[in-house]
Design an enzyme around this catalytic site. Structure first.
Site, PDB file in Angstrom:
ATOM      1  N   TYR A 176      -0.458   7.339 -15.764  1.00  0.00           N
ATOM      2  CA  TYR A 176       0.098   7.354 -14.415  1.00  0.00           C
ATOM      3  C   TYR A 176       0.971   6.110 -14.211  1.00  0.00           C
ATOM      4  CZ  TYR A 176      -3.216  11.159 -13.480  1.00  0.00           C
ATOM      5  OH  TYR A 176      -3.910  12.342 -13.506  1.00  0.00           O
ATOM      6  N   ARG A 224      -9.232   0.795 -13.608  1.00  0.00           N
ATOM      7  CA  ARG A 224      -9.476   1.831 -14.614  1.00  0.00           C
ATOM      8  C   ARG A 224      -8.338   1.830 -15.625  1.00  0.00           C
ATOM      9  NH1 ARG A 224     -10.964   8.350 -14.163  1.00  0.00           N
ATOM     10  NH2 ARG A 224     -12.535   8.183 -15.794  1.00  0.00           N
ATOM     11  N   ARG A 322     -17.378  15.773 -14.156  1.00  0.00           N
ATOM     12  CA  ARG A 322     -17.619  17.217 -14.046  1.00  0.00           C
ATOM     13  C   ARG A 322     -19.091  17.614 -14.138  1.00  0.00           C
ATOM     14  NH1 ARG A 322     -13.628  19.360 -18.418  1.00  0.00           N
ATOM     15  NH2 ARG A 322     -13.989  17.278 -19.244  1.00  0.00           N
ATOM     16  N   ALA A 397     -23.588  37.176 -15.269  1.00  0.00           N
ATOM     17  CA  ALA A 397     -23.580  37.717 -13.909  1.00  0.00           C
ATOM     18  C   ALA A 397     -24.964  38.236 -13.524  1.00  0.00           C
ATOM     19  CB  ALA A 397     -22.544  38.837 -13.794  1.00  0.00           C
ATOM     20  N   GLN A 424     -22.032  38.279 -23.239  1.00  0.00           N
ATOM     21  CA  GLN A 424     -20.901  37.798 -24.026  1.00  0.00           C
ATOM     22  C   GLN A 424     -20.937  36.290 -24.277  1.00  0.00           C
ATOM     23  OE1 GLN A 424     -16.929  39.455 -23.660  1.00  0.00           O
ATOM     24  NE2 GLN A 424     -17.700  40.971 -22.208  1.00  0.00           N
TER      25      GLN A 424
END
Length: 651
Positions: A176, A224, A322, A397, A424
């Site tokens: 950045y 950072r 995350r 699901a 899956q």
């Protein structure tokens, strides 16, 4: 919290003039649910408060703009603390997090040259996204603009202190604006802000001095940095150690150590094929270079690995990002030794981008449907009337639906016609670097067992069984099967399905193999086949030259690099004409010429088709049911988990 489990993670930590209750830091992310003008919303507070409740010691609010509206550097899509009118909202946010025992920092930065809008950077060196897409060439920031930016960061720090923040962070990582000054590749300036390391760190040093002058020496500041950006002639580890020393001398109270930039985001974001602790040497070098604490950002997912990086003295604070989207209670569960109850982040990247690199709104997590819906979904409300619920299918699901419905107090039975849960996910875990997919299967299987779901294997549900069981609710999660098409000449060669290859039912060794289909399924199947010492070609029949276009960009980068390393041939812009006894004949869409690809085995990876046979029968009999997951329209894990979580709350 008990300190019996992972004692180093749950030891108090010290930064500047404040103490954290543990060593776990929620790293900054562009996930703030801000309003149209960047103001703090109730959704912002709900999201962060849930992570504070989960036991994290320090939360760093990410990507906050300090350039006021109308300023040429003003950028949308982040929280705003550029003017006094935004302070009250930040006060509410900070107080909400303090109420749960978390310390709170706020990160200031600017995206620099990593955007498709016209922007500024250290120099006019064009940067790339991880898929090779070029960003707009930046304009070099002027000297006067640098000093203006320094003043705005300092004024922002004063407002942050007024709002009650415990610390402010300067974002000088990931390529950045401020990160571009540290890179000899991106910074080609000839003035006092370019050239020598002293010059390339001048922006940061002067900013630290200004913040300390205006906000006070008692207001901690972290910087950072990327210890390495994995680009030639750019940031290297030896120089980053010197940068850390310079920042420490200038007044930084802590260094947050990351790595990579947008071009190498598959390494920066720690994709699922990366080893969990592969950045340890970077952290070890920076730690040895400074006396102030360091926060590490290395894709940590498991408490035992996280404990070791702190106990070994490599890190003072463990940074995770995350994993706290996937499970806000990660710290609390780790402290209590309930590791099996942690819903672990898969590093799938679905929370980051949609195709093309744009941020994915509404922001969502593949494994945790509550993320972004904290106000309405965090509490699982007991059902007013307890029902007998039949879930048909043990994929993600079906398992998520069974989990949530059972937590609401229903009597749930899950029927899986095979002998193993996962659907899956079992296939998705087979290609190189995809074992983490089983983390989700293991979590869901563990949870439905704990909640008392009655799991029945080897049972294919029929209309007669439904009549005998007489459930109050039927949830159909029967999944999908491989799609097949009629291809001329298919009887002349050895034709197999990608799913069968992934199951291990097709032994392939030292053969020529053609994989038909250019999706993520096709490319990952090609990866697996190539890893078995076969000569592989992938044929994409859809228009366009972009292989695995249905894969999230950072993980796609890993697939493409693996295929290149293993010399997998990529064939695009061709139409499949026929299969022959020696391979496949293709037609070049541009020239119209026939191209022959030799292959002893043809693997079909053409997607999937919903399994709806039972649904058709029940519909004719007017028996009510709800369909979720791939038996509706084959999509992905995120959709499967969302649909399962939704129906589980509705039954």
């Amino acid at each position: 919290m008990s300190k019996t489990h992972f004692p180093h993670l749950f030891k108090k930590g010290k930064i500047g003039n404040f103490t954290t209750k543990n060593r776990i830091v929620m790293l900054p992310m562009a996930r703030q649910f801000q309003g149209m003008n960047g103001e703090v919303t109730q959704k912002t507070i709900d999201y962060f408060a849930e992570r504070a409740k989960g036991g994290v010691g320090l939360i760093i609010i990410g990507s906050t703009r300090i350039f006021p509206p109308g300023h040429k550097f003003y950028t949308p899509a982040s929280l705003n603390l550029s003017a006094p009118q935004f302070i009250p909202g930040h006060c509410e946010l900070v107080q909400a997090l303090h109420a749960h025992g978390a310390k709170v920092s706020i990160q200031f930065g600017h995206i620099g040259g990593q955007t498709h809008m016209q922007s500024v950077a250290a120099s006019n060196v064009q940067q790339l996204f991880c898929d090779g897409t070029p960003y707009t060439k930046p304009i070099p920031i002027t000297r006067s603009e640098i000093w203006d930016t320094i003043d705005l960061f300092a004024k922002g720090a004063v407002m942050a202190k007024t709002a009650g923040y415990d610390m402010v962070e300067i974002h000088a990582a990931h390529g950045y604006l401020l990160g571009s000054f540290l890179s000899p590749f991106l910074n080609t300036r000839k003035d006092e802000f370019g050239g020598s390391l002293e010059n390339r760190t001048r922006f940061h040093v002067e900013m630290l001095k200004a913040i300390k002058t205006q906000a006070g020496d008692d207001f901690p500041v972290t910087v950072r940095i990327s210890a390495l950006d994995y680009l030639d002639n750019s940031i290297n580890l030896a120089e980053s150690c010197q940068v850390a020393k310079i920042l420490e001398a200038a007044g930084a109270d802590v260094i947050s150590v990351s790595a990579g930039c947008h071009e190498t985001q598959h390494l920066s974001n720690d994709t699922m094929r990366m080893e969990e602790d592969f950045k340890r040497p970077l952290f070890e070098a920076i730690k040895k270079a400074v006396k102030i604490p360091i926060i590490v950002a290395g894709g940590y997912r498991n408490p035992d690995v996280s404990e070791k990086i702190v106990s070994d003295g490599i890190a003072d604070f463990l940074g995770i990002a995350r994993p706290l989207l996937a499970d806000p209670q990660w710290p609390q569960k780790a402290a209590q030794g309930k590791v099996d109850d942690i819903r672990k982040c898969l590093s799938c990247g679905e929370c980051l981008y949609i195709r093309g690199g744009a941020f994915n709104y509404p922001q969502s997590c593949a494994v945790n449907a509550v993320f972004g819906r904290e106000k309405d979904w965090t509490e699982i409300v007991p059902a007013q009337r307890k029902k007998k619920v039949m879930v048909i299918g043990g994929g993600p699901a079906g398992m998520e639906a069974a989990r949530v419905a059972s937590l609401r107090g229903h009597s749930v039975s899950l029927y899986e016609k095979g002998g193993e849960l996962g659907g899956q996910l079992l296939l998705a875990s087979k290609p190189p670097g995809k074992k983490r997919m089983l983390w989700l299967r293991d979590y869901l299987a563990n949870q439905i067992e704990k909640t008392g779901v009655n799991i029945k294997f080897g049972v294919e549900v029929t209309q007669e069984l439904i009549a005998a069981e007489n459930p109050d609710e039927i949830i159909m999660a029967t999944g999908a099967i491989p799609k097949q098409i009629d291809i001329p000449g298919s009887e002349t060669n050895n034709i197999v399905l990608a799913w069968d290859v992934l199951r291990g039912e097709v032994p392939l060794k030292n053969q020529k193999v053609a994989v038909i289909g250019g999706s993520m399924l096709a490319c990952e199947t090609a990866e697996l086949i190539a890893s078995w010492d076969n000569e592989v070609a992938v044929v994409k029949m859809r228009p366009g030259s972009y292989m695995a276009e249905d894969c999230e960009p950072t993980n796609r980068r890993g697939i493409m690099e693996f295929m290149q390393e293993h010399k997998v041939r990529e064939i695009t812009d061709h139409k499949l004409e026929k299969i022959t006894g020696t391979g496949v004949d293709l037609i070049d869409n541009e020239s119209g010429k026939t191209v022959c690809v030799k292959a002893e085995v043809i693997v079909l990876a053409l997607g999937s088709t919903p399994v709806q046979g039972l649904a058709d029968v029940l519909e004719k009999q007017e028996i009510p049911f709800t369909m979720i997951g791939d038996c509706t329209t084959p999509k992905n894990i995120k959709q499967a988990i969302y649909q399962g979580a939704l129906i589980g709350r509705q039954v």
